[in-house]
Design an enzyme around this catalytic site. Structure first.
Site, short mmCIF file in Angstrom:
data_model
loop_
_atom_site.label_atom_id
_atom_site.label_comp_id
_atom_site.label_asym_id
_atom_site.label_seq_id
_atom_site.Cartn_x
_atom_site.Cartn_y
_atom_site.Cartn_z
N GLU A 1 0.83 -1.21 0.00
CA GLU A 1 0.00 0.00 0.00
C GLU A 1 0.86 1.27 0.00
O GLU A 1 0.72 2.14 0.86
CB GLU A 1 -0.98 -0.02 1.17
CG GLU A 1 -1.92 -1.22 1.11
CD GLU A 1 -2.97 -1.27 2.20
OE1 GLU A 1 -2.72 -0.77 3.30
OE2 GLU A 1 -4.05 -1.82 1.93
N ASP B 1 -8.33 -9.29 3.62
CA ASP B 1 -8.12 -8.27 4.63
C ASP B 1 -9.21 -8.25 5.69
O ASP B 1 -10.10 -7.40 5.64
CB ASP B 1 -8.06 -6.89 3.94
CG ASP B 1 -7.50 -5.82 4.86
OD1 ASP B 1 -7.02 -6.17 5.94
OD2 ASP B 1 -7.54 -4.64 4.48
N GLU C 1 -12.63 -3.01 12.02
CA GLU C 1 -12.68 -2.22 10.79
C GLU C 1 -13.81 -2.66 9.84
O GLU C 1 -14.61 -1.84 9.40
CB GLU C 1 -11.33 -2.33 10.07
CG GLU C 1 -11.31 -1.61 8.74
CD GLU C 1 -9.96 -1.68 8.04
OE1 GLU C 1 -9.01 -2.27 8.60
OE2 GLU C 1 -9.86 -1.14 6.93
C1 BDP Z 1 -6.16 -2.48 5.95
C2 BDP Z 1 -6.49 -1.15 6.53
C3 BDP Z 1 -5.36 -0.17 6.46
C4 BDP Z 1 -4.09 -0.82 6.99
C5 BDP Z 1 -3.81 -2.10 6.24
C6 BDP Z 1 -2.65 -2.88 6.83
O1 BDP Z 1 -7.61 -0.64 5.84
O2 BDP Z 1 -5.74 0.94 7.22
O3 BDP Z 1 -3.03 0.04 6.88
O4 BDP Z 1 -4.91 -2.95 6.32
O5 BDP Z 1 -2.90 -3.87 7.50
O6 BDP Z 1 -7.07 -3.34 6.56
O7 BDP Z 1 -1.50 -2.53 6.64
#
Ligand code: BDP
Length: 667
Positions: A274, A353, A381
């Site tokens: 990301e 996720d 989340e």
């Molecule tokens: C996702 C989240 C994000 C996190 C990412 C992670 O939306 O905010 O930074 O995972 O685990 O679930 O790095």
């Protein structure tokens, strides 16, 4: 306050606490016992060998002679014994361990016995944690915000500095330690500009202060680091892991950190994920990247926790070949055997996720020569954001029990991550915390159960959800049978209810982009994140089969691959995760996919209302503050459930043109 009858019978045991262990952790163990017993019994125990007839003794192996030293052979360094020794000249409850840390856990266990009204007259308990690393990850930023936090602001940071409220941190350490957590990372895995400086002299004294607090409760402190630190902090032009100046920079950095915190745990790293920097920039792989850090930490006993949440987050939705679910396995499996032994890979429970329901990550058990730990998300989340009730212990229990077949039948995930299957040097479980500075810690009063249960479950994944839940409910609300019955039922029902009105059959992701609360069927459908459901007028689901799809099913061991590959035997609740099917496809349950979608969404709202009605029965049995806290959130949950029901049902009715068999209102 312990129950009167129980107290009459057992209070003789609570009059005297003799501690033979004077270390910092020994002090914590004694103070916890002393304070809690004072509160629960209403009387202060004495702490010297007094005239009372009975006593509690805290002692490590070497400073006790009440029981045979051989009994300690069964303990590891965090394990303990609790035993009632009645034949001794003074009847004694001995809390004992090889280390003072074990003693602390024994104290908390003993307090749990009181809270759950066990009889103290004949105790014979031997406990060892099943997992070595039992960790909590914070996604706290130094401006005080928490990424995916739903319970207020950070308890660690405010205004780009450390908080001065150290008492709150101490209370948190006590909470964590009481359920056996032994490691914490205090800052977000997305390490921004200010946080990058946590490993510099500017902030290390503050990190050390926090680490001191956690240390006195047996918890080791870790930091998330920015992979590009050598550039951002060190004026280097590269962060290439094979460049000697970069390697040297990290070695010096590690020395700095350990100068301030001699027992520092190590680094948590989100790299090449990301948009975070990582070794890919230099055409190096994750082994190169993590090993460089491992080499720097090794002289001090530190470890690198390297996250496997690596996938293409710039996907073209038109590209039907790329499958995000495949990514972690494709990236990491080929590197098995190349990681240093103080590197541990942190793998999210599912390949996507933290969805309400998704398949289990096929990476568990796939790398036989690599340390691995599992990552859960306690913060909700995708599971209601601590507005909607969603008790996650049931979900985690299912995941931990899942048979991977990695070493033949009977190789559940819990036996991989505890290190026993492949004899890993480092093993365990981590999870993203759900707490903030809200008075009740978790926003939703009942969301505390997820943190409690997380700790208890990872201490011993063999514990049943029933036992864990019963402990929490009684410790939190007391023993009134009606309260116990209703709160327990609410917790147990909540995950299936949430699943009913949100995500059918394992499809996932039909949430509002960015904040992830509330329905938005196509919110992610034409975006870059690789999270599609592929619904059209005929059908829905992601074909991940080898025969006609992305081939993801081949990442599982044969037994599971065959189940997921087959349309006939793939479990209903994961059907759309593995297959694209027509709306008229008949599930094993006997109903069609479209009818299942309608039924569960109507039912989910009724069930959410049912939760509220159940809670309302407890109006006179729970204090006003907690009662209202939960009631307010249940009412919001009902509104959310209705929104989900109507959007999902309307969307799929309009797409498919198929009517609800029961003619209920669809817009
Ligand atoms: C996702 C989240 C994000 C996190 C990412 C992670 O939306 O905010 O930074 O995972 O685990 O679930 O790095």
């Amino acid at each position: 306050m312990a129950d009167k009858n129980w107290l009459n019978e057992n209070e003789k045991w609570l009059k005297t606490i003799v501690s033979l262990v004077d270390t910092e952790l020994g002090q914590s163990a004694k103070t916890e016992l002393y304070d809690a017993i004072t509160k629960m019994s209403g009387e202060k125990p004495t702490t010297v060998d007094s005239t009372s007839t009975h006593q509690i003794v805290l002692a490590t192996t070497e400073n006790q002679n009440l029981i045979s030293h051989q009994l300690f052979d069964r303990l590891n360094d965090e394990g303990y014994i609790i035993r009632t020794i009645t034949e001794h000249e003074k009847p004694t409850i001995l809390l004992s361990a090889k280390t003072d840390k074990g003693l602390l856990y024994a104290s908390f266990h003993f307090l749990r016995l009181i809270q759950t009204k066990q009889h103290l007259g004949s105790l014979n308990i031997v406990e060892n944690p099943k997992n070595q690393l039992r960790m909590i990850n914070h996604w706290d930023n130094m401006d005080g915000s928490i990424e995916r936090g739903y319970a207020g602001k950070s308890i660690f940071f405010e205004n780009n500095a450390f908080t001065t409220n150290l008492e709150r941190i101490k209370d948190y350490a006590r909470i964590l330690s009481s359920v056996g957590i032994n490691a914490i990372s205090i800052n977000n895995v997305n390490v921004h500009t200010v946080e990058t400086k946590l490993i510099t002299d500017e902030f290390l004294p503050d990190v050390a202060t926090v680490a001191n607090i956690f240390r006195s409760y047996g918890i080791q402190t870790f930091l998330s680091i920015n992979y590009a630190s050598p550039i951002q902090l060190g004026q280097l032009t590269t962060a290439d892991p094979l460049d000697p100046t970069v390697r040297n920079w990290w070695k010096e950095k590690a020395k700095d950190v350990y100068r301030f915190i001699p027992d520092f745990g190590g680094f948590v790293v989100k790299a090449d994920s990301e948009h975070r920097p990582g070794p890919f920039t230099y055409e190096r792989n994750h082994a190169d990247g993590s090993n460089m850090l491992a080499e720097a930490l090794e002289p001090f006993g530190g470890i690198v926790i390297w996250r496997c949440f690596v996938y293409n987050c710039m996907q073209d939705w038109r590209d039907r070949k790329t499958d995000r679910a495949r990514a972690a396995y494709d990236h990491f499996k080929p590197l098995d055997g190349q990681f240093y032994d103080n590197v541990v890979l942190q793998i999210k429970n599912g390949p996507m996720d933290f969805q309400v329901r998704e398949a289990n990550s096929p990476l568990f058990g796939a790398m036989t020569k690599t340390n691995q730990i599992l990552e859960f998300q306690v913060t909700q989340e995708y599971t209601g954001q601590q507005i909607d009730l969603c008790y996650l212990i049931s979900q985690w229990k299912e995941i931990l029990e899942f048979d991977t077949f990695a070493a033949g039948a009977g190789t559940p995930i819990k036996r991989i991550v505890d290190g026993s299957t492949f004899e890993n040097k480092i093993s365990g479980i981590a999870a993203v915390s759900n707490i903030g500075n809200d008075d009740n810690w978790t926003g939703h009063q009942l969301a505390q159960a997820n943190l409690y249960g997380y700790g208890r479950l990872i201490w011993n994944p063999d514990l049943s959800t029933e036992v864990i839940t019963d402990e929490w409910v009684r410790a939190t609300f007391g023993h009134d049978p009606e309260v116990v019955e209703h709160v327990t039922a609410m917790l147990f029902d909540s995950w299936p209810i949430y699943e009913n009105y949100t995500s059918p059959l394992g499809v996932g992701w039909m949430v509002n982009p960015n904040h992830h609360y509330g329905p938005n069927v196509d919110g992610y459908e034409y975006s870059v994140w690789g999270t599609y459901h592929f619904a059209d007028n005929e059908g829905i689901g992601v074909d991940r089969t080898v025969s006609s799809g992305t081939g993801y099913t081949a990442q599982y061991f044969k037994e599971n691959k065959e189940i997921y590959e087959s349309l006939e035997i793939c479990p209903d609740d994961l059907l759309l995760f593995f297959h694209h099917v027509p709306y008229t496809h008949k599930l094993q349950s006997g109903v069609t996919v479209i009818q299942h979608i309608y039924n569960t969404h109507f039912e989910g709202v009724e069930q959410a209302i049912g939760l509220m009605e159940r809670w309302s029965l407890l109006k006179d049995k729970v204090d006003e503050e907690r009662y209202q806290n939960v009631m307010n959130r249940l009412n919001q949950q009902i509104e959310n459930a209705k929104q989900w029901r109507d959007m999902i049902n309307t969307y799929f009715f309009r797409k498919s043109g198929i009517k609800d068999e029961k003619n209920r209102t669809i817009y």
